[in-house]
Design a protein around this motif. Structure first.
Motif, mmCIF file in Angstrom:
data_model
loop_
_atom_site.group_PDB
_atom_site.id
_atom_site.type_symbol
_atom_site.label_atom_id
_atom_site.label_comp_id
_atom_site.label_asym_id
_atom_site.label_seq_id
_atom_site.Cartn_x
_atom_site.Cartn_y
_atom_site.Cartn_z
ATOM 1 N N THR A 1 13.755 9.286 -5.279
ATOM 2 C CA THR A 1 14.033 8.105 -6.095
ATOM 3 C C THR A 1 13.384 6.851 -5.517
ATOM 4 N N HIS A 2 12.925 6.927 -4.271
ATOM 5 C CA HIS A 2 12.318 5.767 -3.628
ATOM 6 C C HIS A 2 10.805 5.752 -3.739
ATOM 7 N N HIS A 3 10.210 6.759 -4.376
ATOM 8 C CA HIS A 3 8.763 6.802 -4.536
ATOM 9 C C HIS A 3 8.329 5.997 -5.755
ATOM 10 N N ARG A 4 7.104 5.498 -5.687
ATOM 11 C CA ARG A 4 6.535 4.711 -6.777
ATOM 12 C C ARG A 4 5.875 5.659 -7.774
ATOM 13 N N SER A 5 6.411 5.695 -8.975
ATOM 14 C CA SER A 5 6.107 6.765 -9.929
ATOM 15 C C SER A 5 4.644 6.870 -10.311
ATOM 16 N N PHE A 6 3.913 5.740 -10.345
ATOM 17 C CA PHE A 6 2.569 5.779 -10.904
ATOM 18 C C PHE A 6 1.468 5.752 -9.856
ATOM 19 N N PHE A 7 1.828 5.892 -8.577
ATOM 20 C CA PHE A 7 0.808 6.048 -7.549
ATOM 21 C C PHE A 7 0.318 7.496 -7.587
ATOM 22 N N ALA A 8 -0.996 7.704 -7.510
ATOM 23 C CA ALA A 8 -1.605 9.003 -7.802
ATOM 24 C C ALA A 8 -0.983 10.189 -7.062
ATOM 25 N N PRO A 9 -0.774 10.134 -5.734
ATOM 26 C CA PRO A 9 -0.167 11.300 -5.068
ATOM 27 C C PRO A 9 1.239 11.607 -5.561
ATOM 28 N N VAL A 10 1.970 10.567 -5.964
ATOM 29 C CA VAL A 10 3.324 10.778 -6.482
ATOM 30 C C VAL A 10 3.256 11.441 -7.855
ATOM 31 N N VAL B 1 12.947 -8.889 -2.362
ATOM 32 C CA VAL B 1 12.512 -7.493 -2.437
ATOM 33 C C VAL B 1 12.161 -7.134 -3.879
ATOM 34 N N ALA B 2 11.022 -6.472 -4.062
ATOM 35 C CA ALA B 2 10.649 -5.889 -5.353
ATOM 36 C C ALA B 2 10.808 -4.382 -5.241
ATOM 37 N N SER B 3 11.728 -3.819 -5.999
ATOM 38 C CA SER B 3 12.065 -2.400 -5.904
ATOM 39 C C SER B 3 10.952 -1.524 -6.472
ATOM 40 N N PRO B 4 10.969 -0.225 -6.163
ATOM 41 C CA PRO B 4 10.002 0.681 -6.786
ATOM 42 C C PRO B 4 10.064 0.651 -8.306
ATOM 43 N N ALA B 5 11.270 0.459 -8.869
ATOM 44 C CA ALA B 5 11.393 0.388 -10.329
ATOM 45 C C ALA B 5 10.626 -0.805 -10.888
ATOM 46 N N GLY C 1 0.754 -1.245 0.000
ATOM 47 C CA GLY C 1 0.000 0.000 0.000
ATOM 48 C C GLY C 1 0.784 1.296 0.000
ATOM 49 N N PRO C 2 2.020 1.335 0.472
ATOM 50 C CA PRO C 2 2.740 2.605 0.586
ATOM 51 C C PRO C 2 3.004 3.293 -0.750
ATOM 52 N N LEU C 3 3.349 4.569 -0.650
ATOM 53 C CA LEU C 3 3.697 5.364 -1.827
ATOM 54 C C LEU C 3 5.181 5.283 -2.142
ATOM 55 N N ALA C 4 5.969 4.776 -1.206
ATOM 56 C CA ALA C 4 7.419 4.748 -1.381
ATOM 57 C C ALA C 4 7.987 3.469 -0.803
ATOM 58 N N GLY C 5 9.180 3.114 -1.291
ATOM 59 C CA GLY C 5 9.865 1.946 -0.780
ATOM 60 C C GLY C 5 9.466 0.682 -1.513
ATOM 61 N N PRO C 6 10.179 -0.404 -1.273
ATOM 62 C CA PRO C 6 9.922 -1.659 -1.970
ATOM 63 C C PRO C 6 8.818 -2.465 -1.322
#
Length: 260
Positions: free
Chosen positions: A220-229, A111-115, A61-66
């Motif tokens: 760089t640790h945020h998930r690019s396609f999550f709406a708030p990001v 671990v699955a990275s944000p990328a 659920g988070p916006l950042a991190g793996p």
């Protein structure tokens, strides 16, 4: 005629009609919360199926991190007491059980990275990490229980158990390993990217995180396609507007005027 006052003044007991009680007179209900058990694993062991692993992930659920996935094979003779869904445990109790699981069970983490989350979407990235965790165990299990609706791409049998972290002991243990590992990782990322408060909210979209994201822009640790990001990125890095065929470039217009 003398009336019997005891009969006239007594009130008959109300009959049970089966109807709900009147407003303001709610019935008390006791909700019992059961803890995960080792029953399903033990049933497989009696059939000669071993090792049996439990899998779970933390951080969808988070916006950042793996996303961090874990697989655990508990020792049937040393199942830690107090195993539960990691979300129902305090941080201190999770840490205690984490150390006990590490000391008595076989486990692995992937671990699955944000990328990867950006590339595959959060569900596929989570399932990929869970399968990687199973393959990373010291010995490939004969059977896997995984939390959720989706089975894993593993060479062994797999059962998906909805709410499994509150039902199956091995899944509960995996949820604790995944949660504690991810929390520690987010505290480390907080040192790399100060100001976002990763050490407090672990990347979830709480108001403090949303405020920092709006103020600082994505890291760089945020998930690019999550709406708030996406919204924060557009604010800090607006997309350039591409000129159409009828847009007149100021420099070209000035050069044409001089030539005339």
């Amino acid at each position: 005629m003398i009336r019997d006052k005891s009969k006239s003044t007594s009130k008959a007991a109300p009959a049970k009609s089966g109807k709900p009680s009147a407003p303001g007179k709610s019935e008390k209900r006791v909700i019992t919360v059961t803890r995960p058990t080792f029953r399903r694993e033990r049933a497989l062991i009696k059939r000669g199926v071993w090792p049996v692993a439990g899998c779970d992930e933390a951080g969808r659920g988070p916006l950042a991190g793996p996303v961090v996935a874990a697989a655990v094979v508990l020792d049937p003779a040393r199942v830690p007491k107090g195993l539960d869904d990691s979300k129902r445990l305090t941080a201190e109790r999770r840490e205690e059980l984490f150390e006990e699981i590490c000391a008595t069970a076989a486990f692995s983490v992937a671990v699955a990275s944000p990328a990867r989350i950006d590339r595959d979407n959060i569900l596929r990235a989570s399932l990929w990490a869970l399968a990687r965790a199973v393959h990373a165990l010291p010995e490939m299990p004969k059977h896997v229980f995984v939390d959720g609706r989706d089975k894993l791409a593993t060479p062994c049998d797999c059962d998906a158990v909805i709410g499994g972290d509150g039902i199956v002991a091995s899944i509960a243990a995996a949820s604790i390993i995944a949660k504690v590992t991810r929390d520690r990782l987010m505290c480390a990322l907080a040192l790399d990217c100060p100001g976002y408060g990763f050490e407090q909210h672990k990347g979830y979209g709480v108001p403090e995180h949303l405020e920092a994201l709006d103020r600082l822009g994505p890291s760089t640790h945020h998930r690019s396609f999550f709406a708030p990001v996406v919204a924060a990125r557009l604010k800090h890095f607006p997309l350039p507007t591409e000129p159409d065929l009828f847009t007149v470039d100021a420099e070209s217009e000035a050069a044409a005027s001089e030539a005339a």
